[in-house]
Design a protein around this motif. Structure first.
Motif, PDB file in Angstrom:
ATOM      1  N   GLN A  44      54.444  14.650 -18.574  1.00 23.74           N
ATOM      2  CA  GLN A  44      53.379  13.713 -18.199  1.00 23.74           C
ATOM      3  C   GLN A  44      52.040  14.351 -18.556  1.00 23.74           C
ATOM      4  OE1 GLN A  44      54.768  13.650 -13.919  1.00 23.74           O
ATOM      5  NE2 GLN A  44      52.571  13.711 -13.464  1.00 23.74           N
ATOM      6  N   PRO A  45      50.989  13.523 -18.679  1.00 24.07           N
ATOM      7  CA  PRO A  45      49.714  14.074 -19.171  1.00 24.07           C
ATOM      8  C   PRO A  45      49.271  15.293 -18.369  1.00 24.07           C
ATOM      9  CG  PRO A  45      49.597  11.681 -19.024  1.00 24.07           C
ATOM     10  CD  PRO A  45      50.908  12.078 -18.421  1.00 24.07           C
ATOM     11  N   GLN A  46      48.733  16.282 -19.070  1.00 24.88           N
ATOM     12  CA  GLN A  46      48.342  17.530 -18.400  1.00 24.88           C
ATOM     13  C   GLN A  46      47.258  17.307 -17.350  1.00 24.88           C
ATOM     14  OE1 GLN A  46      47.786  20.977 -20.818  1.00 24.88           O
ATOM     15  NE2 GLN A  46      49.496  20.502 -22.168  1.00 24.88           N
ATOM     16  N   SER A  47      46.480  16.255 -17.545  1.00 24.81           N
ATOM     17  CA  SER A  47      45.449  15.952 -16.550  1.00 24.81           C
ATOM     18  C   SER A  47      46.071  15.581 -15.204  1.00 24.81           C
ATOM     19  CB  SER A  47      44.577  14.794 -17.043  1.00 24.81           C
ATOM     20  OG  SER A  47      45.394  13.659 -17.311  1.00 24.81           O
ATOM     21  N   THR A  48      47.348  15.194 -15.204  1.00 22.78           N
ATOM     22  CA  THR A  48      47.996  14.769 -13.957  1.00 22.78           C
ATOM     23  C   THR A  48      48.835  15.880 -13.315  1.00 22.78           C
ATOM     24  OG1 THR A  48      50.006  13.916 -15.026  1.00 22.78           O
ATOM     25  CG2 THR A  48      48.135  12.410 -14.852  1.00 22.78           C
ATOM     26  N   VAL A  49      48.828  17.076 -13.915  1.00 21.70           N
ATOM     27  CA  VAL A  49      49.638  18.181 -13.372  1.00 21.70           C
ATOM     28  C   VAL A  49      48.827  19.480 -13.289  1.00 21.70           C
ATOM     29  CG1 VAL A  49      51.899  17.268 -14.006  1.00 21.70           C
ATOM     30  CG2 VAL A  49      50.604  18.582 -15.696  1.00 21.70           C
ATOM     31  N   VAL A  75      57.449  16.028 -10.419  1.00 27.83           N
ATOM     32  CA  VAL A  75      56.551  15.863 -11.579  1.00 27.83           C
ATOM     33  C   VAL A  75      57.332  16.155 -12.855  1.00 27.83           C
ATOM     34  CG1 VAL A  75      54.313  16.189 -10.497  1.00 27.83           C
ATOM     35  CG2 VAL A  75      55.617  18.182 -11.200  1.00 27.83           C
ATOM     36  N   GLY A  96      47.637  21.001 -10.763  1.00 24.37           N
ATOM     37  CA  GLY A  96      48.105  21.878  -9.679  1.00 24.37           C
ATOM     38  C   GLY A  96      49.359  22.646 -10.062  1.00 24.37           C
ATOM     39  N   ALA A  97      50.221  22.007 -10.849  1.00 18.01           N
ATOM     40  CA  ALA A  97      51.447  22.682 -11.301  1.00 18.01           C
ATOM     41  C   ALA A  97      51.096  23.811 -12.257  1.00 18.01           C
ATOM     42  CB  ALA A  97      52.376  21.673 -11.974  1.00 18.01           C
TER      43      ALA A  97
END
Lengths: 523, 451
Positions: free
Chosen positions: A127-132, A123, A134-135
């Motif tokens: 990248q957009p925060q909505s896509t991470v 990752v 879990g990180a």
């Protein structure tokens, strides 16, 4: 000589001697390996790539001209090159790695597996925060663990290693002082036994370092600190347990004195492995402490990094956590710049691009989840037990600089016991290499003459410790018997004999250069 | 607990051998009231299965770069890493070794560091390189401090098109060290104007100029004139490269006259890792070597005259010089250096050039496709594998919309420069060898549907 049917000698020891020279210079599994620059070829590549599309270049006038000079190797050659190099290295998986202050504990492979899950390893930080989500959840979970274990209010996650964490902590202290209008405080107290990174860090941001003496028991006494306190003192940087392997028994009084004088308490957390689950820095009065995830929480040292050095902060410093940090609300939000911070937050700036050492966070959390609260406490107890077992097993032959008292997770000896033997700490360490051990930390801390700092960690079995102790006892007796050559010439059995460091420094050769053709060289 | 070899019997025997009754006697120095009686308020030990389940659930909430069309860059790039790289860096002897303080049993680490230093020097066009910094941004911060030591001046001039995180890192350390920083405004449109603005700031107090190429908007810069201007004023030119693959296609900063080159090495051999660990490259002219931060590996011989390698010139470093050291750095990025060195060895010059050519061609293709989209404009006159587009509307919202359609279309410039209203409609778009024609078609379709 007995022979088998193929005419080969069949009993060991008859066929060769150690001094036998081979044609290749190799000795069995120890294979000499040239530099990649000496075996690679400019036209070779170990990567198959498709032809690029035919497009009009947008490089302008900046297209690279001329050769770069980096040769390539095919994949099988590359594998062999680096596997052979690896065989010249000693690692934790090879044997007992007694390097004090470095906490060379087992690196669980589950951690490696977790860090390579595509959802963590693949990752992108932007990248957009909505896509991470879990990180960010992982970062927040690790932060919770660190705060809970240390009893501290906040944690700055982004520092990239221990020294970077020190920088973070000292910057937070400087920011806090400036916020109070006390930016004039310039002095930082540092014991002589401290890691070199402590004074280097303080000096980097304009502090002046003043030494604090240690007493005969190896600890700093509150009276000595009080004598140095004044309106100019910004902070003390104290390692606890200290670099002599001793818990600073007056630490609570020292913290109180520091606070009463309007200064802050920075604790170097390099030795935190001794007290996880046993004592909380927050309860001791610490204001800032970095945690070496690559020591205490088992992320691999990798031949000198990467590290990771989150800094836990007390109530007094919590507001100054640098960017970025995670807000938890409706999901996880990473605050990267002043756009989204709250009024209470006063970040002092930014320490690194992006968000810190995610790969190390994953590994550290895998370690913590695996151990659990009970396992982490047990690990610290075992680390301390193992170090004391070594201390007890060697104290009659080797000398203890601060008397016969319990140590924490590392046992410190000096070289008084080697007096008149003609053997130095360095020689002794090199002889340990021949016996199959990675030597202890030598000549550190500086306050002890010829220091030998041994840290076995909790990862050693009793059998392993027994053999280690027996080996060191044998070496110690040999030194005292005057078997000087066993030491001065050591190592005899490593991939290299003793290396000439003076020559390297006097005439530095820091890169490979193409040998000149003979005709040119003669000119 | 599977990681702890001691048994209960061992512990009892060992306590007896030491001569104490229980473990807490060894913790006697801890003030009694501060010794924890119970356990920390955290879950108890777990087996591998549970840990994998727990962490796997977190990982599953993230969208990996490889899961679909992906064009995010801005200082970290999605490149293919050959399988052999990740295998080799997991060799126990590399993974579980320490900084090579005992060189006789660390020749593996030392030799690859020597190869790494040589590769970095050749790539950047410099004479000497160190054994790595944490990442590109901290390397940039260290470069500024080094320039101050060399010039005995205290003012740094930062190009407006320097990656904002890098500029923030330099500003933070400089403010704390009471040094001066002049940070110019970003200029995404007229990239050469940024260079002129930088040159105009150089004066007799200037220690260094920090300039990035390709810059954060993707523009390539010829640094030759700026290098001359710096030299004339007695200042150092610090060149920053955040996409190291570009050096396979474009003129090296060294060839253009840079005094110090710092770079992010993540693109070669190191994965995305959500921002770290990465590897900072640090190279300079030979005459400045004694002012360099970090570790240096050098060649020597052993007692039998065989070639070997050691850490050297350590009188610059914190463990010897303490408060007079050139830097406080200790642990650096060893294993990431190894990943870089292995990948670079596999590529060789031939592979690197081809990799760079593919990156550039793919980016050109995407730029052409996007240039044909109505109301979308490609701003760059030159670029390597990343460029900037202007879109109608708030770029952050458009990127979110595209993400919902499965396309991660780049970085909204406003995420890096939140206070700069002029960049609100800009997106940084990166395109590497992993992107296919289908990916680029998906990008165009998602963008058209999102504006």
């Amino acid at each position: 000589m007995a022979m088998n049917t193929q005419g080969r000698p069949t009993s060991a020891g008859e066929a060769s001697t150690k001094s036998h020279k081979t044609f290749t210079g190799n000795y069995g599994l120890q294979i000499e390996e040239p530099l990649s620059f000496e075996i690679g070829r400019p036209e070779t590549t170990g990567v198959d790539l498709p032809a690029p599309k035919k497009m009009t270049s947008r490089l302008g006038k900046l297209a690279r001209a001329g050769e770069i000079g980096i040769p390539g190797l095919s994949e099988p050659e590359t594998m062999r090159h680096f596997v052979r190099l690896s065989q010249k290295n000693y690692g934790i998986d090879t044997g007992l790695f007694s390097l004090g202050s470095c906490t060379m504990k087992h690196n669980p492979r589950l951690n490696e597996k977790m860090a390579r899950l595509p959802g963590f390893g693949d990752v992108h930080p932007m990248q957009p925060q909505s896509t991470v989500q879990g990180a960010l959840e992982l970062i927040d979970t690790l932060a919770h663990y660190l705060k809970e274990l240390t009893g501290m209010k906040a944690v700055a996650m982004s520092p990239k290693a221990g020294a970077h964490g020190e920088l973070c902590g000292m910057m937070a202290i400087k920011a806090a002082l400036e916020a109070k209008g006390e930016g004039h405080r310039r002095t930082v107290l540092v014991p002589d036994s401290a890691h070199g990174t402590n004074p280097a860090t303080a000096a980097l941001i304009g502090f002046e370092v003043k030494a604090v003496p240690a007493q005969a028991d190896g600890t700093v006494h509150v009276a000595d600190v009080k004598a140095l306190l004044g309106p100019d003192v910004a902070a003390i940087m104290l390692t606890n347990p200290n670099t002599c392997g001793i818990f600073e028994k007056q630490i609570v009084e020292i913290a109180k004195a520091i606070h009463a004088a309007g200064a802050y308490f920075y604790c170097d957390g390099a030795n935190y492995n001794a007290i996880v689950g046993k004592a909380r820095p927050g309860d001791l009065g610490v204001d800032a402490m970095h945690i070496n995830l690559h020591k205490t929480f088992s992320t691999p040292h990798g031949g000198g990094g990467p590290g990771s050095g989150p800094v836990v902060l007390s109530e007094r410093l919590a507001a100054f956590v640098p960017y970025p940090f995670v807000h938890v609300g409706n999901g996880f939000e990473l605050v990267e710049n002043e756009g989204r911070k709250t009024k209470a937050e006063k970040p002092f700036g930014r320490l690194t691009a992006f968000h810190g050492q995610m790969g190390m966070y994953v590994r550290a959390l895998a370690y913590m989840l695996s151990h659990g609260a009970d396992g982490m406490k047990q690990a610290s107890e075992d680390a301390v037990l193992n170090a004391n077992y070594i201390r007890a097993g060697l104290k009659d032959l080797m000398s203890l600089p601060f008397g016969d008292q319990p140590c924490m997770h590392e046992a410190l000896f000096d070289d008084a016991w080697l007096k008149d033997t003609g053997v130095t700490t360095l020689d002794f360490a090199k002889a340990m290499i021949d016996e199959g051990y990675h030597p202890m930390t030598m000549y550190f801390p500086l306050v002890v003459h010829g220091a030998m700092l041994i840290e076995p960690t909790e990862s050693e079995s009793k059998a392993s410790l027994d053999l280690f102790i027996a080996t060191l006892r044998d070496l110690a007796r040999a030194a005292k018997r005057g078997e000087v050559e066993r030491f001065r010439g050591a190592p005899y059995h490593a991939p290299r004999r003793r290396l000439d460091e003076t020559r390297a420094a006097r005439n530095p050769v820091l890169r490979w250069t193409k040998p000149q053709p003979l005709a040119e060289a003669a000119e | 607990m599977r990681y702890l070899p001691l048994t209960a019997n061992d512990r009892t025997d060992m306590l007896a051998a030491i001569g104490v009754k229980n473990i807490d006697e060894l913790f006697a120095n801890v003030p009694k009231s501060k010794l924890m009686r119970g356990l920390p308020d955290l879950p108890l030990t777990k087996g591998e299965i549970e840990v994998e389940r727990n962490m796997g659930a977190m990982a599953a909430k993230n969208r990996p770069a490889s899961a679909g069309p992906f064009f995010v860059g801005a200082g970290a790039y999605k490149h293919h890493v050959p399988a052999s790289v990740d295998h080799l860096i997991q060799r126990s002897e590399f993974l579980t070794s320490y900084t090579p303080y005992q060189p006789e049993i660390a020749q593996g680490t030392l030799q690859y560091l020597f190869e790494f230093q040589t590769q970095v020097a050749l790539l950047t066009g410099m004479e000497v390189a160190n054994a790595s910094m944490y990442d590109g941004s901290t390397a940039a911060g260290e470069a500024v401090l080094m320039a101050h030591r060399v010039t005995r001046r205290k003012k740094a001039v930062l190009s407006g098109n320097l990656h904002p995180h890098y500029a923030d890192v330099i500003e933070t350390i400089s403010r704390m060290a009471s040094d001066t920083v002049v940070r110019l405004d970003a200029n995404p449109v007229a990239a050469t104007a940024d260079l002129k603005a930088v040159a105009a700031q150089i004066d007799a107090e200037t220690s260094c100029v920090v300039i990035q190429t390709p810059d954060v908007f993707g523009n390539l810069h010829d640094l030759t004139a700026l290098a001359l201007a710096c030299e004339k004023a007695g200042a150092l030119l610090i060149a920053v490269v955040t996409e190291v693959v570009s050096l396979g296609a474009v003129t090296s900063p060294g060839a253009m006259g840079a005094d110090i080159v710092v770079a992010e090495g993540q693109s070669i051999g190191v994965g995305l890792n959500f921002g770290g660990p990465y590897v900072g490259l640090f190279a300079a002219k030979q005459k400045y070597v004694r002012q360099m931060p970090g570790r240096l590996c050098g060649e020597t011989v052993d007692a039998e005259g065989k070639r070997g390698f050691v850490l050297t010139l350590s009188t610059r470093e914190q463990h010897i010089r303490r408060d007079k050291a050139t830097s406080n750095i200790c642990t650096n990025s060893g294993l990431m250096c190894l990943a870089f060195t292995i990948h670079m060895t596999l590529l060789g010059e031939k592979g690197l050039r081809q990799l760079a050519a593919i990156n550039h061609a793919n980016a050109c293709d995407l730029a052409d496709r996007l240039g044909a989209v109505k109301r979308v404009e490609v701003l760059n006159a030159s670029f390597f594998n990343e460029f900037t587009i202007r879109v109608p509307g708030d770029s952050a919202k458009i990127i979110e919309k595209m993400a919902r359609k499965g396309v991660l279309g780049g970085v909204p410039a406003s995420r890096l420069l939140p206070k700069n209203k002029a960049v609100k409609d800009l997106i940084l778009v990166a395109n590497t060898e992993v992107n296919t024609d289908d990916d680029r078609a998906a990008f165009v379709a998602a963008l058209e549907a999102s504006i």
